[in-house]
Design a protein around this motif. Structure first.
Motif, PDB file in Angstrom:
ATOM      1  N   ALA A 168      18.036 -18.521 -61.083  1.00 38.84           N
ATOM      2  CA  ALA A 168      18.612 -17.571 -60.121  1.00 38.84           C
ATOM      3  C   ALA A 168      19.896 -16.983 -60.706  1.00 38.84           C
ATOM      4  CB  ALA A 168      18.911 -18.271 -58.801  1.00 38.84           C
ATOM      5  N   ASP A 179      14.995 -14.974 -60.511  1.00 39.01           N
ATOM      6  CA  ASP A 179      15.008 -14.547 -59.111  1.00 39.01           C
ATOM      7  C   ASP A 179      16.462 -14.281 -58.727  1.00 39.01           C
ATOM      8  OD1 ASP A 179      12.282 -14.813 -58.858  1.00 39.01           O
ATOM      9  OD2 ASP A 179      12.345 -16.572 -57.546  1.00 39.01           O
ATOM     10  N   GLU A 180      16.668 -13.264 -57.898  1.00 35.44           N
ATOM     11  CA  GLU A 180      18.043 -12.839 -57.634  1.00 35.44           C
ATOM     12  C   GLU A 180      18.788 -13.697 -56.616  1.00 35.44           C
ATOM     13  OE1 GLU A 180      19.972 -10.541 -59.125  1.00 35.44           O
ATOM     14  OE2 GLU A 180      18.325 -10.433 -60.561  1.00 35.44           O
ATOM     15  N   HIS A 181      18.077 -14.185 -55.594  1.00 33.50           N
ATOM     16  CA  HIS A 181      18.798 -14.700 -54.424  1.00 33.50           C
ATOM     17  C   HIS A 181      18.664 -16.205 -54.220  1.00 33.50           C
ATOM     18  CE1 HIS A 181      17.896 -10.415 -53.390  1.00 33.50           C
ATOM     19  NE2 HIS A 181      19.206 -10.478 -53.239  1.00 33.50           N
ATOM     20  N   ASP A 218      19.019 -18.877 -50.719  1.00 36.92           N
ATOM     21  CA  ASP A 218      19.207 -18.864 -49.263  1.00 36.92           C
ATOM     22  C   ASP A 218      20.415 -19.736 -48.908  1.00 36.92           C
ATOM     23  OD1 ASP A 218      18.395 -21.505 -49.262  1.00 36.92           O
ATOM     24  OD2 ASP A 218      16.471 -21.151 -48.283  1.00 36.92           O
ATOM     25  N   ASP A 219      20.641 -19.961 -47.589  1.00 40.53           N
ATOM     26  CA  ASP A 219      21.873 -20.680 -47.230  1.00 40.53           C
ATOM     27  C   ASP A 219      21.798 -22.174 -47.527  1.00 40.53           C
ATOM     28  OD1 ASP A 219      20.115 -21.277 -45.254  1.00 40.53           O
ATOM     29  OD2 ASP A 219      21.233 -20.316 -43.625  1.00 40.53           O
TER      30      ASP A 219
END
Ligand code: URA
Length: 219
Positions: free
Chosen positions: A172, A194-196, A198-199
C-alpha cells in the motif's frame, strides 16, 4: 510515489495477475488461497533474484566440447526472513528457489487499538555474516511499521540494506512512503500496489487478512 529512491518492482506477467486475482477473490477457499500465495511467491522470488544471486564462472565439459558456464556461488551467505505469521505462507516456494538459504523467523503481533506491531519472536543471530543477501517475505505491506522494525533489526546486525529484497503480495502507498523515507536503498517486489488503507489499516481493495486466509483462522 513520494520517495523516488525506493525501488518498487511490480513485475508485469499474466501469471502474476492471474494468481493475484485468485488470492483477492473472497470466494477462494483456503487451499487454493495458499496455492495462489505460493505461486506469487515463486514468481516474485524469481524476479527479485535475477540480478541479485551471486554467480561464479566455471568451465564444464559438454559431450562435445569444453564450455564456459556460470553456477550459483554457494559460498555467499543468503538468508530468508519470513515475518510471522502470514510470511510463512510465502516461505516454501521462496525456499525452493533459494535452497541453500538459512531461514531466520521474525514474529510480530499487531495491537488492534494502536495498530502498531510489536515483535514477540526474533531468531536473528547477534550479527549476520558480511555481505549476507536477505529476502524478507511479508505478504501485506500496509502501514510499513512491521517492515521498518524488521529493517532496523537487520541493520543493527550488520546487514547492508541494499542487499535486502522484500517480497510482498500487496503493497500500500502509505507503507511505501514510510519505508522509503527510512530505507531508500531497499528494493521491494510486489504483485500490485494498492492505494488505500481502511480505518483498521487493512489494504483496500487488498485481499483481507492474509494470515487468517492462509491458515483457515477466519471467523
Ligand atoms: N495485514 C493483512 O493481512 N491484511 C491487510 O490488509 C493488512 C495487513
Amino acid at each position: 510515489m513520494a520517495n523516488l529512491q525506493l525501488r518498487v518492482y511490480v513485475p508485469p506477467h499474466p501469471l502474476i495477475e492471474h494468481w493475484l486475482a485468485i488470492a483477492r477473490d473472497v470466494d477462494t477457499p483456503m487451499p487454493l488461497f495458499r496455492t495462489a500465495i505460493g505461486e506469487l511467491s515463486h514468481w516474485l522470488t524469481y524476479e527479485a533474484t535475477r540480478e541479485w544471486l551471486p554467480t561464479q564462472a566455471i568451465q564444464v565439459q559438454t559431450p562435445l566440447a569444453p564450455c564456459d558456464a556460470k553456477v550459483i556461488d554457494a559460498s555467499q551467505p543468503i538468508a530468508i526472513v519470513p515475518i510471522l505469521r502470514a510470511g510463512l505462507a510465502m516461505l516454501d516456494r521462496c525456499q525452493a528457489i533459494l535452497s541453500n538459504a538459512r531461514v531466520y523467523h521474525l514474529g510480530f503481533k499487531r495491537n488492534e487499538e494502536t495498530l502498531e506491531a510489536s515483535c514477540y519472536l526474533n531468531a536473528f543471530p547477534p550479527q549476520f555474516e558480511a555481505n549476507t543477501r536477505v529476502v524478507v517475505t511479508e505478504p501485506m505491506l500496509a502501514t510499513g511499521g512491521t517492515m521498518v522494525q524488521t529493517l532496523q533489526e537487520l541493520d543493527k546486525r550488520g546487514v547492508d540494506i541494499s542487499l535486502v529484497r522484500v517480497l510482498s503480495i500487496l503493497a500500500a502507498a502509505p507503507a511505501l512512503q514510510r519505508i522509503g523515507e527510512q530505507y531508500p536503498s531497499l528494493q521491494i517486489y510486489t504483485a500490485m500496489i494498492d492505494e488505500h488503507l481502511d480505518d483498521r489499516a487493512y489494504i483496500v481493495p487488498g485481499l483481507g487478512d492474509a494470515g487468517d486466509r492462509a491458515f483457515g483462522t477466519e471467523d
